[in-house]
Scaffold this active site. Sequence first.
Site: not given
Ligand code: PLP
Length: 427
Positions: A100, A389, A122
């Site tokens: 993010k 992610s 938000e």
């Molecule tokens: C917020 C989050 C997601 C989901 O958000 P996307 O917009 O679908 O990528 C996925 N993995 C992590 C670690 C997150 O913090």
Amino acid sequence: MQNALTKEINTTNLPTKEGRFGEFGGSYIPPQLQAVMDEITQAYEQIVQDPAFLNELSDLQKHYVGRPSPVYHAKRLSDAVGGAQIYLKREDLNHTGAHKINHCIGEVLLAKKLGKKKVIAETGAGQHGVALATAAALMGLECDIYMGAVDIKKEAPNVSRMKILGATVVEVTRGTKTLKDAVDAAFEAYLQDPVTQIYCIGSVVGPHPFPMMVRDFQSVVGIEARKQIQEMTGSLPDAIVACVGGGSNAMGIFSAFLDDKLVKLYGVEPAGRGLDTPDHAATITKGSVGILHGFKSLLLQDEKGEALPVYSIASGLDYPGVGPQHSYLHSIGRVIYDSATDREAVEAFYGLSRMEGIIPALESSHAVAHAIKLAQKMSKDEVILVNLSGRGDKDIDFVMEHYPLVEYEPQEGGDGFEEFLAHIKQK
Ligand SMILES: *Cc1c(COP(=O)(O)O)cnc(C)c1O
């Protein structure tokens, strides 16, 4: 629309000027807000041609976020699964521990160049709030994060993080006091003063230009990974897997491979307690076309077009909509959307932790779970690249309380991990 951030990617001529990906996307908002969005679109298109902006962005990506994040060959996991080789794009190693920060840095840099004093957003579980508060602290902007009262109680550590970083957490006490009400409250606050503040959306959702802009800021993930995997393996991967909530980490990695028709792309949605229960958030798998938060996409909705309450063990994935480009990529068959249950995600969470010493976020664990399933159907010389992610530190207490390790301990006389993987493979 091509720009300097995406120039290495051949394909991305979408969205159209109106922000459409096929029938999806666009902008369904009051005229007053439309004027503000048009202004952001214009400013964005100018600024991504500005060398000073691009230099500052890439400097921060390198020295602050820690980019490029590595690609890692998870050999022990691959061997244990007994199929394709699994590689991980390590977005969990970024500053703040997830992808993010990539778009938050971009958004706050844009805000600064536009002369805004304050960024607002938000947050549900607080992940987007923390990433935005981080970028705002870095660039000396004020930051207001709207958060439902219920979520504030549930997510105390992230509320503290935001406060320590200097953000104001605005408690939202209307409606169900959760994410959807926080979105409404933040949009209202934005409408009251769109001059000194700017709204920073947390995924590839919302009205144009956000699905495009957030994707472009995330595309660095795929651009890096495309080079790294070729250096490591000599060719492009056979498959790429990413989890899909709003869809920003998935668009980030997919974007650089959309033209590579031989690379199969998989988006993994949260199947929660099962697709045949109401407790999931598998928007593409189970949804229908509708409008939410200013854009058209697939949506989990009731007969009246109201968004349904959704659920996932991973709070970053429980959103009733999905980025419009995902709905489009689904409609043309370029990306295959599948899902993983809570349980499969937890098994992958333990699996990756034990086999590789990497504790993944529960969101990312959905992608790992799907890669484990996929790998078993592929040969040993094929390659799956997973977008990891985020890291799982935020999830450890929850997992230990609700899915205690003891369930995964070896049977008497058995080897723990053989058992564990046998268990995964039974399904
Ligand atoms: C917020 C989050 C997601 C989901 O958000 P996307 O917009 O679908 O990528 C996925 N993995 C992590 C670690 C997150 O913090």
